[in-house]
Design a protein around this motif. Structure first.
Motif, mmCIF file in Angstrom:
data_model
loop_
_atom_site.group_PDB
_atom_site.id
_atom_site.type_symbol
_atom_site.label_atom_id
_atom_site.label_comp_id
_atom_site.label_asym_id
_atom_site.label_seq_id
_atom_site.Cartn_x
_atom_site.Cartn_y
_atom_site.Cartn_z
ATOM 1 N N ALA A 93 2.376 -10.898 -16.469
ATOM 2 C CA ALA A 93 1.654 -10.357 -16.816
ATOM 3 C C ALA A 93 1.965 -8.586 -15.646
ATOM 4 N N TYR A 94 2.479 -8.728 -14.920
ATOM 5 C CA TYR A 94 2.627 -7.707 -13.901
ATOM 6 C C TYR A 94 3.830 -7.187 -13.642
ATOM 7 N N ARG A 95 3.915 -5.612 -12.830
ATOM 8 C CA ARG A 95 5.490 -5.487 -12.123
ATOM 9 C C ARG A 95 4.894 -4.315 -10.872
ATOM 10 N N PRO A 96 5.580 -5.153 -10.194
ATOM 11 C CA PRO A 96 5.130 -4.451 -8.674
ATOM 12 C C PRO A 96 5.877 -3.186 -8.636
ATOM 13 N N LEU A 97 5.365 -2.131 -8.497
ATOM 14 C CA LEU A 97 5.626 -0.260 -8.703
ATOM 15 C C LEU A 97 5.550 0.288 -6.629
ATOM 16 N N LEU A 98 5.515 -0.646 -5.809
ATOM 17 C CA LEU A 98 5.054 -0.254 -4.530
ATOM 18 C C LEU A 98 4.624 -1.320 -3.508
ATOM 19 N N HIS A 99 5.172 -1.601 -2.635
ATOM 20 C CA HIS A 99 4.873 -2.324 -1.404
ATOM 21 C C HIS A 99 4.966 -1.790 -0.127
ATOM 22 N N ALA A 100 4.181 -0.748 0.800
ATOM 23 C CA ALA A 100 3.778 -0.677 2.198
ATOM 24 C C ALA A 100 3.474 -1.052 2.850
ATOM 25 N N ALA A 101 3.673 -0.809 4.267
ATOM 26 C CA ALA A 101 2.551 -0.992 5.526
ATOM 27 C C ALA A 101 3.480 0.191 6.890
ATOM 28 N N TRP A 102 2.389 0.259 7.621
ATOM 29 C CA TRP A 102 1.966 0.668 8.726
ATOM 30 C C TRP A 102 0.928 0.498 9.160
ATOM 31 N N ILE A 103 1.385 0.848 10.914
ATOM 32 C CA ILE A 103 0.528 0.863 11.614
ATOM 33 C C ILE A 103 0.184 2.271 11.479
ATOM 34 N N GLN A 104 -1.579 2.445 11.831
ATOM 35 C CA GLN A 104 -2.575 3.584 12.675
ATOM 36 C C GLN A 104 -3.323 3.125 13.351
ATOM 37 N N ASP A 105 -3.691 4.807 14.214
ATOM 38 C CA ASP A 105 -5.697 4.471 14.603
ATOM 39 C C ASP A 105 -6.110 4.430 13.826
ATOM 40 N N GLY A 106 -7.980 3.516 13.948
ATOM 41 C CA GLY A 106 -9.065 3.653 13.487
ATOM 42 C C GLY A 106 -9.716 4.985 14.527
ATOM 43 N N LEU A 107 -9.185 6.311 13.271
ATOM 44 C CA LEU A 107 -10.259 7.410 13.733
ATOM 45 C C LEU A 107 -11.432 7.997 13.073
ATOM 46 N N PRO A 108 -12.344 8.538 13.565
ATOM 47 C CA PRO A 108 -13.410 9.273 12.520
ATOM 48 C C PRO A 108 -12.924 9.967 11.635
ATOM 49 N N ALA A 109 -13.676 10.289 10.319
ATOM 50 C CA ALA A 109 -14.378 10.570 9.588
ATOM 51 C C ALA A 109 -13.152 11.994 9.672
ATOM 52 N N SER A 110 -13.515 12.754 10.625
ATOM 53 C CA SER A 110 -13.387 14.373 10.659
ATOM 54 C C SER A 110 -11.727 14.314 11.380
ATOM 55 N N ARG A 111 -11.258 13.129 12.455
ATOM 56 C CA ARG A 111 -9.928 13.374 12.203
ATOM 57 C C ARG A 111 -9.495 12.242 11.563
ATOM 58 N N ALA A 112 -9.787 11.478 10.444
ATOM 59 C CA ALA A 112 -8.329 10.807 9.810
ATOM 60 C C ALA A 112 -7.687 11.625 9.316
ATOM 61 N N ARG A 113 -6.790 11.154 9.093
ATOM 62 C CA ARG A 113 -5.582 11.581 7.625
ATOM 63 C C ARG A 113 -5.003 11.144 7.431
ATOM 64 N N ALA A 114 -4.524 11.342 6.055
ATOM 65 C CA ALA A 114 -4.602 10.337 4.621
ATOM 66 C C ALA A 114 -2.985 10.231 4.804
ATOM 67 N N VAL A 115 -2.176 8.999 4.214
ATOM 68 C CA VAL A 115 -1.121 8.664 4.337
ATOM 69 C C VAL A 115 -0.587 9.155 2.951
ATOM 70 N N TYR A 116 0.947 9.671 2.936
ATOM 71 C CA TYR A 116 1.097 10.195 1.386
ATOM 72 C C TYR A 116 1.636 8.655 1.256
ATOM 73 N N LEU A 117 2.220 8.373 -0.218
ATOM 74 C CA LEU A 117 2.391 7.219 -0.779
ATOM 75 C C LEU A 117 3.271 7.251 -2.190
ATOM 76 N N GLU A 118 4.278 6.624 -2.302
ATOM 77 C CA GLU A 118 5.590 7.400 -3.337
ATOM 78 C C GLU A 118 5.748 6.138 -3.091
ATOM 79 N N SER A 119 6.343 5.678 -4.606
ATOM 80 C CA SER A 119 6.857 4.606 -4.782
ATOM 81 C C SER A 119 8.916 5.077 -5.271
ATOM 82 N N ASP A 120 9.704 4.295 -4.602
ATOM 83 C CA ASP A 120 10.844 4.450 -5.472
ATOM 84 C C ASP A 120 11.176 5.373 -7.123
ATOM 85 N N GLY A 121 11.756 6.028 -6.806
ATOM 86 C CA GLY A 121 12.049 6.611 -8.667
ATOM 87 C C GLY A 121 10.294 7.643 -8.187
ATOM 88 N N GLY A 122 9.291 7.687 -7.463
ATOM 89 C CA GLY A 122 8.432 8.505 -8.160
ATOM 90 C C GLY A 122 7.362 8.322 -9.446
#
Length: 186
Positions: A93-122
């Motif tokens: 019933a499912y097909r995985p499209l993306l699997h990603a992992a990273w380590i990051q700092d825990g920061l408050p909303a004012s300093r937090a930054r988003a990580v861009y995600l894109e699967s192979d083939g977009g």
């Protein structure tokens, strides 16, 4: 005062003066996300045309090699949800499209930054932002184009409070995402 009593008192006083409380940046997190398609989608929902597609220009592209020191992308050998990924891959019933992992700092909303995600083939594109305040929060914003190149896409856009070590499921009739956050090294 006796020297035997004075030394422990001075030690405690020095510790109290030089002790710095932990800040959000003192916490490091292992963030992992799996995005998958629902193969048995049977939805009559309407979806916005592609020209209204969101942009994530300010998200950090850590998997493209231009990361800053707050983000450390992980190799697949360091993933903690590999069993979940294998289960999704073997399910009809499912097909995985993306699997990603990273380590990051825990920061408050004012300093937090988003990580861009894109699967192979977009196939899947979006961002995930982790914020540390009194609680942990995740902002997930993903799109998945589907159909016969007719400009339709499905979107998951949600902010949610997280509990460490728990699987958090984000749902859409077309695709879904699973996010898990743990302490780095733990």
């Amino acid at each position: 005062m006796c020297r035997q009593r004075l030394l422990p008192l001075l030690t405690l006083l020095a510790l109290a003066l030089f002790h710095q409380p932990l800040t959000a940046a003192d916490y490091r997190y292992h963030v992992e996300v799996i995005v998958f398609e629902h193969l048995n989608m049977n939805s009559s929902e309407s979806w916005p045309p592609e020209d209204e597609r969101p942009r994530w220009d300010n998200a950090q592209r850590i998997f493209a090699g231009d990361s800053d020191s707050r983000f450390n992308p992980l190799s697949s050998g360091s993933y903690r949800m590999s069993g979940v990924y294998r289960t999704l891959r073997s399910a009809q019933a499912y097909r995985p499209l993306l699997h990603a992992a990273w380590i990051q700092d825990g920061l408050p909303a004012s300093r937090a930054r988003a990580v861009y995600l894109e699967s192979d083939g977009g196939q899947v594109e979006g961002q995930l932002k982790l914020e540390q305040s009194r609680f942990l929060y995740v902002d997930l914003d993903l799109i998945y184009p589907f159909g016969d190149r007719d400009g339709r896409y499905a979107r998951i856009k949600e902010r949610r409070r997280l509990k460490l070590k728990e699987l958090h499921y984000f749902d859409n009739p077309v695709f879904g995402a699973i996010v898990r956050v743990t302490r780095a090294g733990g």
